[in-house]
Design a protein around this motif. Structure first.
Motif, mmCIF file in Angstrom:
data_model
loop_
_atom_site.group_PDB
_atom_site.id
_atom_site.type_symbol
_atom_site.label_atom_id
_atom_site.label_comp_id
_atom_site.label_asym_id
_atom_site.label_seq_id
_atom_site.Cartn_x
_atom_site.Cartn_y
_atom_site.Cartn_z
ATOM 1 N N THR A 53 0.828 -1.201 0.000
ATOM 2 C CA THR A 53 0.000 0.000 0.000
ATOM 3 C C THR A 53 0.863 1.252 0.000
ATOM 4 N N ALA A 54 1.914 1.239 0.824
ATOM 5 C CA ALA A 54 2.821 2.386 0.863
ATOM 6 C C ALA A 54 3.488 2.600 -0.492
ATOM 7 N N PHE A 55 3.878 1.520 -1.138
ATOM 8 C CA PHE A 55 4.492 1.593 -2.470
ATOM 9 C C PHE A 55 3.534 2.208 -3.478
ATOM 10 N N THR B 101 4.148 5.861 -5.284
ATOM 11 C CA THR B 101 4.337 5.861 -6.731
ATOM 12 C C THR B 101 3.191 6.539 -7.470
ATOM 13 N N LEU B 102 1.962 6.276 -7.033
ATOM 14 C CA LEU B 102 0.798 6.747 -7.769
ATOM 15 C C LEU B 102 0.179 8.017 -7.181
ATOM 16 N N CYS C 63 10.669 3.896 -1.089
ATOM 17 C CA CYS C 63 11.147 5.033 -1.881
ATOM 18 C C CYS C 63 12.022 4.575 -3.041
ATOM 19 N N ALA C 64 12.853 3.553 -2.803
ATOM 20 C CA ALA C 64 13.707 3.037 -3.873
ATOM 21 C C ALA C 64 12.870 2.381 -4.965
ATOM 22 N N MET C 65 11.818 1.663 -4.577
ATOM 23 C CA MET C 65 10.924 1.050 -5.552
ATOM 24 C C MET C 65 10.203 2.113 -6.369
ATOM 25 N N ARG C 66 9.706 3.120 -5.689
ATOM 26 C CA ARG C 66 9.034 4.228 -6.385
ATOM 27 C C ARG C 66 9.959 4.853 -7.420
ATOM 28 N N ASP C 67 11.180 5.161 -7.003
ATOM 29 C CA ASP C 67 12.126 5.815 -7.910
ATOM 30 C C ASP C 67 12.454 4.909 -9.091
ATOM 31 N N SER C 68 12.556 3.604 -8.837
ATOM 32 C CA SER C 68 12.873 2.663 -9.907
ATOM 33 C C SER C 68 11.759 2.608 -10.939
ATOM 34 N N VAL C 69 10.512 2.656 -10.484
ATOM 35 C CA VAL C 69 9.371 2.639 -11.408
ATOM 36 C C VAL C 69 9.301 3.938 -12.207
#
Length: 270
Positions: free
Chosen positions: A58-60, A64-65, A113-119
């Motif tokens: 959910t946080a991801f 991201t969105l 945050c790293a996942m968000r930036d990667s997407v």
């Protein structure tokens, strides 16, 4: 903001709490019905509590969105020990501003945050998410008569697709192909697309939960969506039959209750 087209209602600012409270057929509830009507009835009466993995997911999604909401709704927990005076004070200060389940462990926050930036920096995924409406609640009535719902991660203003964001342990084609079957992604795609007349593509953005936080973008094939639609159709009519046959006062059946089932070894064990 709400938009209605025929029987489809799209709501662009509905909270998660209000969405989950709506008593309608979702993909996850169809997954429960796939086991048995009794499992669906139990899921309707006893909504599951979010697990740590679900909270991270959910946080991801928010980061991201709905990045504009992330800093105000999610916090990085203190690195100080909770046994110390300073650690207790830091925790109390965070809990004055944030809900306890919205305070992530420092490592988890950094992972999100790293996942968000990667997407968002991925050349395909980042472009797909440019200018799309996000976290759109969809409500409609299926031809079976069952009221349905879906929470669409990405809805392009112009286009023929829906976008779904997923966190995963492995974003490789081999793993994601298995996930389509194991986690009902074809059913999900077909369910989400079913009320739309002008959209027939379901695109998945998959991001791994560990470094290097690899991202891959997949589109479910037309055959996968077709098979998913057959499953959705069968399950929704089963849902309607259960309401007609048993109502809400009688128990709903589980598995094969009126016969003995013969079992054989699965193909892989022969």
């Amino acid at each position: 903001m709400t938009n209605e087209t025929n029987d489809l209602k799209l709501i662009y600012d509905l909270s998660d709490a209000d969405y989950f409270a709506a008593p309608r057929a979702s993909n996850s509830l169809l997954g429960a019905l796939r086991k048995s009507p009794a499992h669906l009835r139990h899921a309707l009466a006893h909504p599951s509590e979010p697990t740590p993995a679900m909270r991270l997911g959910t946080a991801f999604h928010v980061a991201t969105l709905e990045w504009h909401l992330f800093d105000d709704s999610w916090a990085r927990g203190s690195e100080l020990s909770g046994r110390t005076k300073e650690g207790k004070a830091a925790k109390a200060e965070l809990e004055e501003r944030y809900e306890p389940d919205r305070i992530l462990k420092p490592d988890d926050y950094d992972t999100v945050c790293a996942m968000r930036d990667s997407v968002l920096t991925h050349p395909v995924a980042g472009e797909l998410l440019q200018g799309v409406e996000t976290e759109v609640a969809a409500f409609w009535v299926d031809e079976s008569g069952i009221e349905c719902k879906a929470k669409i991660d990405g809805l392009p203003a112009d286009g023929d697709c829906l976008i779904d964001l997923k966190s995963t342990i492995d974003a490789s084609p081999e793993h994601m192909a298995k996930a389509i079957a194991n986690f009902g992604y074809a059913r999900q795609g077909a369910h989400y697309l079913s009320p739309f007349d002008d959209r027939d593509r379901f695109i998945i953005i998959a991001c791994e939960k560990k470094p290097p936080f690899a991202v891959a973008v997949y589109e479910l094939s037309a055959d996968a969506i077709r098979r998913g639609a057959i499953e959705v159709r069968s399950l929704l009519f089963d849902w309607a039959r259960c309401i007609d046959d048993f109502g809400w006062d009688e128990p709903w059946p589980s598995y094969a209750e009126d016969e003995i089932t013969v079992l054989d070894l699965p193909p892989w064990a022969r």
